[in-house]
Enzyme design. Sequence first.
Site, mmCIF file in Angstrom:
data_model
loop_
_atom_site.group_PDB
_atom_site.id
_atom_site.type_symbol
_atom_site.label_atom_id
_atom_site.label_comp_id
_atom_site.label_asym_id
_atom_site.label_seq_id
_atom_site.Cartn_x
_atom_site.Cartn_y
_atom_site.Cartn_z
ATOM 1 N N ARG A 93 -23.621 -26.071 32.051
ATOM 2 C CA ARG A 93 -22.358 -26.465 32.661
ATOM 3 C C ARG A 93 -22.187 -27.974 32.562
ATOM 4 O O ARG A 93 -23.106 -28.722 32.906
ATOM 5 C CB ARG A 93 -22.318 -26.098 34.161
ATOM 6 C CG ARG A 93 -22.233 -24.634 34.547
ATOM 7 C CD ARG A 93 -21.050 -23.844 34.045
ATOM 8 N NE ARG A 93 -19.756 -24.525 33.920
ATOM 9 C CZ ARG A 93 -18.891 -24.769 34.896
ATOM 10 N NH1 ARG A 93 -19.152 -24.392 36.121
ATOM 11 N NH2 ARG A 93 -17.742 -25.375 34.671
ATOM 12 N N TYR A 148 -28.336 -27.462 43.009
ATOM 13 C CA TYR A 148 -27.676 -27.196 44.290
ATOM 14 C C TYR A 148 -28.744 -26.893 45.344
ATOM 15 O O TYR A 148 -29.749 -26.236 45.023
ATOM 16 C CB TYR A 148 -26.771 -25.962 44.193
ATOM 17 C CG TYR A 148 -25.527 -26.117 43.359
ATOM 18 C CD1 TYR A 148 -24.380 -26.690 43.904
ATOM 19 C CD2 TYR A 148 -25.481 -25.663 42.051
ATOM 20 C CE1 TYR A 148 -23.207 -26.797 43.149
ATOM 21 C CE2 TYR A 148 -24.320 -25.774 41.290
ATOM 22 C CZ TYR A 148 -23.200 -26.338 41.840
ATOM 23 O OH TYR A 148 -22.053 -26.441 41.096
ATOM 24 N N HIS A 168 -19.753 -31.364 37.134
ATOM 25 C CA HIS A 168 -18.464 -31.064 37.769
ATOM 26 C C HIS A 168 -18.586 -31.133 39.276
ATOM 27 O O HIS A 168 -19.677 -30.994 39.833
ATOM 28 C CB HIS A 168 -17.955 -29.675 37.342
ATOM 29 C CG HIS A 168 -18.887 -28.557 37.706
ATOM 30 N ND1 HIS A 168 -19.956 -28.198 36.934
ATOM 31 C CD2 HIS A 168 -18.914 -27.726 38.784
ATOM 32 C CE1 HIS A 168 -20.610 -27.199 37.505
ATOM 33 N NE2 HIS A 168 -19.999 -26.895 38.646
ATOM 34 N N TYR A 222 -26.303 -28.638 34.361
ATOM 35 C CA TYR A 222 -27.399 -27.689 34.586
ATOM 36 C C TYR A 222 -27.228 -26.475 33.681
ATOM 37 O O TYR A 222 -26.121 -26.125 33.289
ATOM 38 C CB TYR A 222 -27.487 -27.276 36.064
ATOM 39 C CG TYR A 222 -26.232 -26.643 36.635
ATOM 40 C CD1 TYR A 222 -25.971 -25.279 36.502
ATOM 41 C CD2 TYR A 222 -25.307 -27.424 37.333
ATOM 42 C CE1 TYR A 222 -24.830 -24.702 37.042
ATOM 43 C CE2 TYR A 222 -24.158 -26.861 37.874
ATOM 44 C CZ TYR A 222 -23.923 -25.499 37.721
ATOM 45 O OH TYR A 222 -22.782 -24.942 38.252
ATOM 46 N N HIS A 234 -16.780 -29.274 42.617
ATOM 47 C CA HIS A 234 -15.877 -28.216 43.088
ATOM 48 C C HIS A 234 -14.940 -28.785 44.146
ATOM 49 O O HIS A 234 -15.388 -29.506 45.047
ATOM 50 C CB HIS A 234 -16.672 -27.066 43.706
ATOM 51 C CG HIS A 234 -17.572 -26.355 42.750
ATOM 52 N ND1 HIS A 234 -17.191 -25.220 42.067
ATOM 53 C CD2 HIS A 234 -18.835 -26.624 42.341
ATOM 54 C CE1 HIS A 234 -18.189 -24.807 41.304
ATOM 55 N NE2 HIS A 234 -19.196 -25.641 41.443
#
Lengths: 175, 241
Positions: free
Chosen positions: B160, B111, B163, B150, B165
């Site tokens: 994780r 991110y 995905h 990640y 959000h």
Amino acid sequence: MTLTPSQTIGPFFGHALPYSAGPYLVGADDPAGWWLRGRVCDGAGEPVPDALIEIWQADPAGRLDHSAGFRGFGRCPTDEAGDFALHTVKPGPVVGADGLRHAPYLAVTLFARGLLRHLYTRVYFPDEPAANAADPLLNQLPEPQRATLLARQTEDGYAFDIRLQGEHETVFFTS
Amino acid sequence: MSTIEQPLPEPGDTGVHPPLHWPAYGSTGLRAPQRRLVGLPPALVEETGPATSAILGDHPLGERDYDLTRQHDGEPLGERIIVHGQVRDRQGRPVPHSLVEIWQTNSAGRYPHHADRHPAPHDPNFTGVGRCLTDAAGRYRFVTIKPGAYPWRNHDNAWRPAHIHFSLFGRAFTQRLITQMYFPGDPLFGQDPILNSVPESARPALISAFDLSATVPEWALGYRFDIVLGGDAATPFEEGE
């Protein structure tokens, strides 16, 4: 229809969910405007720096069909100290589907890392003793819980802290 | 197998959403409220919600907001994908003209957030933020790149699954939803406590379907992710009404 399940907002939404008006439901120069300031704390009393607060409210006349001017909506992430601040005006009283007149309040959603679903709460005002005393929702809560929904008056508006756990855990709602 | 004490069903429990306290996801420990939630009484405030124009504020949709691959000078690295679907309410009615917001990692699983310490490269051509409105039939569509998995520190060797959000408003404050869309067949599903906090019968609703009909030849793979919002919009305020 199977509902789509909720998932946590996670910690990394800071670059997302752009909202230019941010915490300003009314402009900084609005003569009726004031600040709602607060802190979000976890069960250890530590600030929650990765939460997002959204509020939705009636206008001062108690209307919710905001066609022009007043947005009625604000969004503010908490900062490193767990603090948030929203600049708004006092909502008017609203009549519920139960036909009863409700004390004025701000509807609040809280999202955070570690919350698999968002939480709803409400901010009621300390300078509305008569309306609060007649409010059907406030009256169904025992006094210690009721107190968690009342803001405190401050120099520039109101303060409302949100405690996720513990003795003074805020009352949260589910739809 | 040790048994985890399941919380009592709460008012409004749909059997679909995860419980607030889910020990396998460590961050719920100090954050999940311990008192029973109170069912919201009928109230006009929560049964209404902000108009899309109010949520957009002074930041109207840009023409590239739906296309996360065209927000910078160059193209982002990664596998280009199209993510689309329909937003409906629990009665099956489409939710039209409603804001859908997404955010995600780049193709390397990073991110652009100061707190993300995963030592994977940043991509200067990818911010990972998109917005669009549903159309009259409640449909939305994004162009993006497939996000990466990640690591995180929740448990031993925790990763994780990839995905995206999603944030949705619907038409009532009680329809508000933030969720995560996953990709079919991800080998990380089994060890992810965030996905697995959802009751097993509802988990498939979070996993998008590969969609050949949305796949654009020689350009991008398509995935379909339909969304059903709860709550009740008693008095929908349509823009333009």
